[in-house]
Design an enzyme around this catalytic site. Structure first.
Site, short mmCIF file in Angstrom:
data_model
loop_
_atom_site.label_atom_id
_atom_site.label_comp_id
_atom_site.label_asym_id
_atom_site.label_seq_id
_atom_site.Cartn_x
_atom_site.Cartn_y
_atom_site.Cartn_z
N CYS A 1 -10.62 2.51 -5.71
CA CYS A 1 -10.74 2.99 -4.34
C CYS A 1 -10.75 4.51 -4.38
O CYS A 1 -10.11 5.12 -5.24
CB CYS A 1 -9.56 2.48 -3.49
SG CYS A 1 -9.52 3.13 -1.80
N TRP B 1 -6.17 1.21 -7.12
CA TRP B 1 -6.14 2.56 -7.68
C TRP B 1 -6.93 3.49 -6.76
O TRP B 1 -8.15 3.41 -6.71
CB TRP B 1 -6.76 2.53 -9.08
CG TRP B 1 -6.76 3.82 -9.83
CD1 TRP B 1 -7.45 4.95 -9.54
CD2 TRP B 1 -6.05 4.09 -11.05
NE1 TRP B 1 -7.22 5.91 -10.49
CE2 TRP B 1 -6.36 5.41 -11.43
CE3 TRP B 1 -5.18 3.33 -11.85
CZ2 TRP B 1 -5.84 5.99 -12.59
CZ3 TRP B 1 -4.67 3.91 -12.99
CH2 TRP B 1 -5.00 5.23 -13.35
N ASP B 2 -6.24 4.36 -6.06
CA ASP B 2 -6.88 5.20 -5.04
C ASP B 2 -7.09 6.61 -5.56
O ASP B 2 -6.49 7.04 -6.56
CB ASP B 2 -6.03 5.22 -3.77
CG ASP B 2 -6.87 5.34 -2.50
OD1 ASP B 2 -8.03 5.80 -2.60
OD2 ASP B 2 -6.37 4.99 -1.42
N MET B 3 -7.93 7.37 -4.85
CA MET B 3 -8.22 8.77 -5.20
C MET B 3 -8.75 9.43 -3.95
O MET B 3 -9.93 9.30 -3.63
CB MET B 3 -9.23 8.81 -6.34
CG MET B 3 -9.31 10.12 -7.10
SD MET B 3 -10.37 11.35 -6.35
CE MET B 3 -10.52 12.51 -7.68
N ASN B 4 -7.89 10.14 -3.22
CA ASN B 4 -8.17 10.48 -1.82
C ASN B 4 -8.61 11.91 -1.55
O ASN B 4 -8.50 12.37 -0.42
CB ASN B 4 -6.93 10.17 -0.96
CG ASN B 4 -6.88 8.70 -0.57
OD1 ASN B 4 -7.86 8.14 -0.12
ND2 ASN B 4 -5.74 8.09 -0.76
N ASP C 1 -13.29 2.50 3.83
CA ASP C 1 -12.11 2.45 4.70
C ASP C 1 -12.46 1.91 6.08
O ASP C 1 -11.57 1.62 6.88
CB ASP C 1 -11.52 3.85 4.85
CG ASP C 1 -10.67 4.25 3.66
OD1 ASP C 1 -10.34 3.38 2.83
OD2 ASP C 1 -10.33 5.45 3.54
N ARG D 1 -6.26 16.09 2.04
CA ARG D 1 -5.17 15.17 2.40
C ARG D 1 -3.82 15.73 1.97
O ARG D 1 -2.95 14.99 1.51
CB ARG D 1 -5.41 13.77 1.81
CG ARG D 1 -4.74 12.66 2.63
CD ARG D 1 -4.77 11.32 1.93
NE ARG D 1 -4.15 10.29 2.76
CZ ARG D 1 -3.43 9.26 2.28
NH1 ARG D 1 -3.24 9.13 0.98
NH2 ARG D 1 -2.93 8.37 3.09
N ASP E 1 0.82 -1.20 0.00
CA ASP E 1 0.00 0.00 0.00
C ASP E 1 0.87 1.27 0.00
O ASP E 1 2.07 1.23 -0.27
CB ASP E 1 -0.98 -0.03 1.18
CG ASP E 1 -2.27 0.71 0.88
OD1 ASP E 1 -2.30 1.94 1.01
OD2 ASP E 1 -3.26 0.05 0.51
N ASP E 2 0.27 2.38 0.34
CA ASP E 2 0.87 3.72 0.25
C ASP E 2 2.20 3.79 1.01
O ASP E 2 2.37 3.17 2.07
CB ASP E 2 -0.13 4.72 0.84
CG ASP E 2 0.22 6.16 0.52
OD1 ASP E 2 1.24 6.41 -0.13
OD2 ASP E 2 -0.55 7.05 0.95
#
Length: 780
Positions: A522, A473-476, A544, A439, A362-363
């Site tokens: 995500c 594939w995230d987008m926060n 989450d 963020r 992860d990140d």
């Protein structure tokens, strides 16, 4: 099946269990006549039309030759403003003259094969009805598209605007469909929420006026999912009438549910008209995203199953259709940003021992990313954390016998990044201002073709650099300071839509170039859980929040439209990181197993007790994985209105089912639980057993000596040694009943613990306790 009655000038769209009727009326407007249960032999169409014989006081007649004909009191298939219809329009256009009044009437219709709309997610189609409307004064055409999916009881709709002028027109509103109905005291059911409590079911009794759900966040959002239902007040899971609607789109949207003073109900949905202004040049066209709509007269479960079947068969990419999804471990809640290769490998080694199949990094693996203040956009590995790079870590993970996956957030850019220092104009913000942050980051401008090409090249290089099998594939963050330095001033109103099209272009390229990578969408959890994203990525990180109790609400709401194969769930650690609640490890699995299973905890520090439990959970899931991901899902009891939630998933041949029974809080001296189990084969015999479950002896507190054959001092050394290793087996359940008995006489469970005694026929169900039952067409 499509029928056109030339004499009546009417269209009949039939699915297996529904009929949809449109009429070309005497003024060439499209009237909506009927949508509901199937009527094969529809007679006397004029007898079921709404009609006022005389002009109503203060109403506006369509023309001087049409006294009493008011568009405001007609059920219409398409609507505009300016000719007497004062309800929410489908389309609103400013013409070269400055006029905003349009009047589209029937011109022609045809049936086309394999209709496809470039650069848009869409349903795979065979035959499509296309009805063309034309406004001769505006010199603009509208094409209405209707595609029927008979088996799924689905109709897919959208529209296209064509500018025949030699000058541009300005589109201020372009929704995808319009449907007018007579209000039958419907309840509006929608999915509302927020971060870590997405898609809660919210029912609203419709009254006069407009209910609007929308997103202005740039994504479909966790506030209101782009989905809603209309249902009669008597409708339940397995009986009653309901309509469902969802938009295949991932950006700003709106849905309007309007009840007029005459109790006419209008619903329409599409791209949000807020902050949307789209100049359409001469001979250009504009295509709206598709809407999926369905009707059920057999309750909400059937409505959901219609959506589930369509998404699985006609939305999900064929490379992933009906394929078993892997069980993964994600390191986020185990390490957050604080990890190195040694720590990751310790988790991976334990994962392999437990039976997990894929490790997701992860990140925090790239740039100088040790917190959320830097490095987004710099997609090269952090040498301190990964001295041998992504490729080196992937190789070691593969040697352990696990597949490898990786987290990315390509749509974002950190101000503290090499990419921002090189290309500050690639970020979304207004020049010479101090932008709002989410963020601690900005958004990359996906309306800029240079940004799209950079991401295609950079991500391709990353995905080719190692044996990557899975991408999260995230987008926060949500949008603010909306402005593109690559768009002209007059095109800034196109930004939100062009951004979504840019994203789709990028995803189309990557998923086509890397067809064997499983992509999971995500967006801070479920902030962009929509059918548009599922077209490219076949599963979505649901929330989450991994707390099992909250997940009952989230996953039940999600199941109204999205199939289990798209719902990604993780078993997390002993105490929830989102609400600090403890739920039993078995319950965390029992909830997460309905969908795509993963684990998100520090596996390297598990007790022997936890290791053994998780091993058994994974063995069970592997045995029933296909059923739990692709079986027919039914909600038998809702967590929203009782102390229990009951879910069931059934195989297509009805020979096998899994039943999930979930309790909120333990009740003193409760009644015996009785469950009606519908739709199995009535004459056949079924064996019902519970999944063998275990509890920790700490559950008993000071009563531990009543449960064990030896005497222990609570919290002393021996008690803790045993608690960390011993699996206390819970009640065993086994019954043999016919399908008819299970439906008509119900399944009676063991009575729950009451404080007066315990044996293996007593169900010990603590707060947030649960059971899974396996139902098979066989003798026990």
């Amino acid at each position: 099946m499509l029928q056109f009655n030339e004499e009546e000038k009417s269209f009949y769209l039939h699915t297996e269990h529904s009929t949809y009727v449109i009429l070309i009326n005497e003024f060439k407007h499209l009237e909506h006549v009927y949508y509901g249960g199937k009527i094969t032999n529809f007679k006397n169409i004029n007898e079921v039309r709404t009609k006022y014989e005389f002009e109503l006081g203060s109403s506006t007649s369509y023309s001087k030759d049409a006294k009493g004909y008011s568009l405001n009191t007609k059920l219409l298939e398409f609507s505009t403003y300016g000719k007497g219809d004062y309800r929410e329009p489908t389309v609103h256009i400013e013409l070269p003259s400055g006029s905003r009044t349009t009047d589209f009437v029937y011109q022609s219709h045809t049936i086309l094969k394999n209709v496809s709309f470039p650069k848009m997610p869409q349903v795979i189609k065979e035959e499509t009805l296309v009805i063309t409307l034309f406004d001769s004064h505006a010199n603009v055409s509208i094409k209405l598209f209707y595609t029927i999916f008979e088996k799924e009881d689905i109709i897919v709709r959208n529209l296209e605007i064509i500018n025949h002028n030699q000058e541009e027109i300005m589109i201020d509103k372009a929704l995808s469909f319009n449907l007018d109905l007579l209000n039958q005291n419907y309840i509006l059911s929608k999915l509302d929420g927020a971060w870590i409590r997405e898609r809660h079911i919210n029912d609203v009794l419709l009254t006069k006026g407009t209910v609007r759900i929308d997103s202005k966040k740039g994504v479909s959002s966790s506030d209101h999912n782009p989905f809603f239902m209309l249902k009669e007040q008597s409708t339940k899971e397995d009986y009653g009438k309901a309509y469902g609607f969802t938009l295949i789109y991932s950006g700003n949207f709106e849905a309007n549910i309007e009840t007029s003073p005459h109790d006419f109900l209008r619903v329409n949905m599409g791209i949000n008209s807020f902050d949307f202004r789209y100049p359409l040049q001469a001979n250009e066209t504009f295509v709206t995203p598709e809407v999926i709509m369905t009707f059920s007269n057999k309750g909400l479960n059937q409505l959901s199953q219609n959506f589930h079947q369509l998404i699985n068969e006609f939305i999900i990419n064929e490379n992933q259709q009906f394929k078993d999804r892997p069980i993964l471990v994600n390191n986020w809640e185990a390490t957050y940003f604080d990890f190195n290769e040694k720590k990751l490998l310790a988790i991976a080694k334990k994962a392999k021992k437990l039976g997990i199949e894929l490790f997701c990094l992860d990140d925090g693996w790239f740039g100088k990313r040790n917190d959320d203040f830097s490095s987004l956009g710099d997609w090269y590995y952090n040498q301190k954390k990964l001295p041998r790079g992504v490729k080196g870590l992937c190789h070691k993970i593969n040697k352990l016998g696990l597949d490898f996956g990786i987290w990315v957030e390509p749509e974002m850019i950190s101000i503290d990044s090499d990419l921002y220092r090189a290309h500050p104009d690639w970020a979304v913000f207004i020049p010479n201002t101090d932008p709002a942050l989410g963020r601690n980051q900005l958004i990359l401008d996906l309306t800029n073709p240079f940004v799209i090409q950079y991401l295609k090249d950079t991500l391709s290089e990353l995905f080719q650099s190692a044996n990557i099998k899975y991408v999260k594939w995230d987008m926060n963050r949500n949008f603010s300071d909306v402005f593109s330095q690559s768009l002209k001033i007059k095109d800034q109103g196109k930004f939100h839509h062009l951004y979504v099209l840019g994203l789709y272009d990028l995803l189309e390229y990557l998923t086509t170039t890397f067809p064997n990578i499983l992509f999971e969408s995500c967006s801070s959890g479920g902030n962009r859980f929509d059918v548009g994203m599922l077209y490219y990525m076949p599963q979505t990180w649901t929330s989450d929040n991994t707390d099992a109790y909250e997940r009952l609400f989230i996953q039940e709401g999600t199941s109204l439209i999205y199939p289990l194969s798209t719902i990604s769930n993780h078993v997390s650690g002993e105490r929830s990181h989102q609400v600090m609640r403890h739920t039993p490890l078995e319950t965390r699995f029992n909830v997460a197993s309905f969908g795509v299973l993963g684990y998100e905890m520090d596996l390297s520090i598990l007790t022997p007790f936890e290791e053994k439990i998780i091993q058994k959970q994974i063995e069970f899931y592997k045995e029933y994985r296909h059923l739990l991901q692709y079986g027919t899902f039914k909600r038998l009891k809702s967590v929203y209105d009782s102390n229990y939630s009951i879910w069931m998933v059934i195989s297509e041949d009805k020979k096998e089912a899994i039943l999930g029974f979930y309790q909120k809080l333990a009740i003193p001296n409760p009644t015996i639980d009785s469950i009606r189990i519908p739709t199995l084969n009535p004459e056949n015999m079924y064996c019902i057993k519970n999944r063998t479950q275990y509890t920790n002896i700490r559950t008993f507190g000071s009563l531990v000596n009543e449960a064990l054959p030896i005497k222990l001092k609570v919290n002393h050394f021996l008690h803790n040694v045993i608690a960390n290793r011993y699996l206390f087996k819970l009640d065993e359940f086994k019954k043999e009943l016919t399908g008819a008995q299970l439906e008509e006489a119900n399944l009676l469970l063991h009575h729950q613990f009451t404080g007066t005694g315990y044996n293996d026929s007593v169900m010990l169900l603590e707060d947030f306790g649960s059971r899974l039952f396996i139902i098979k067409e066989e003798n026990c």
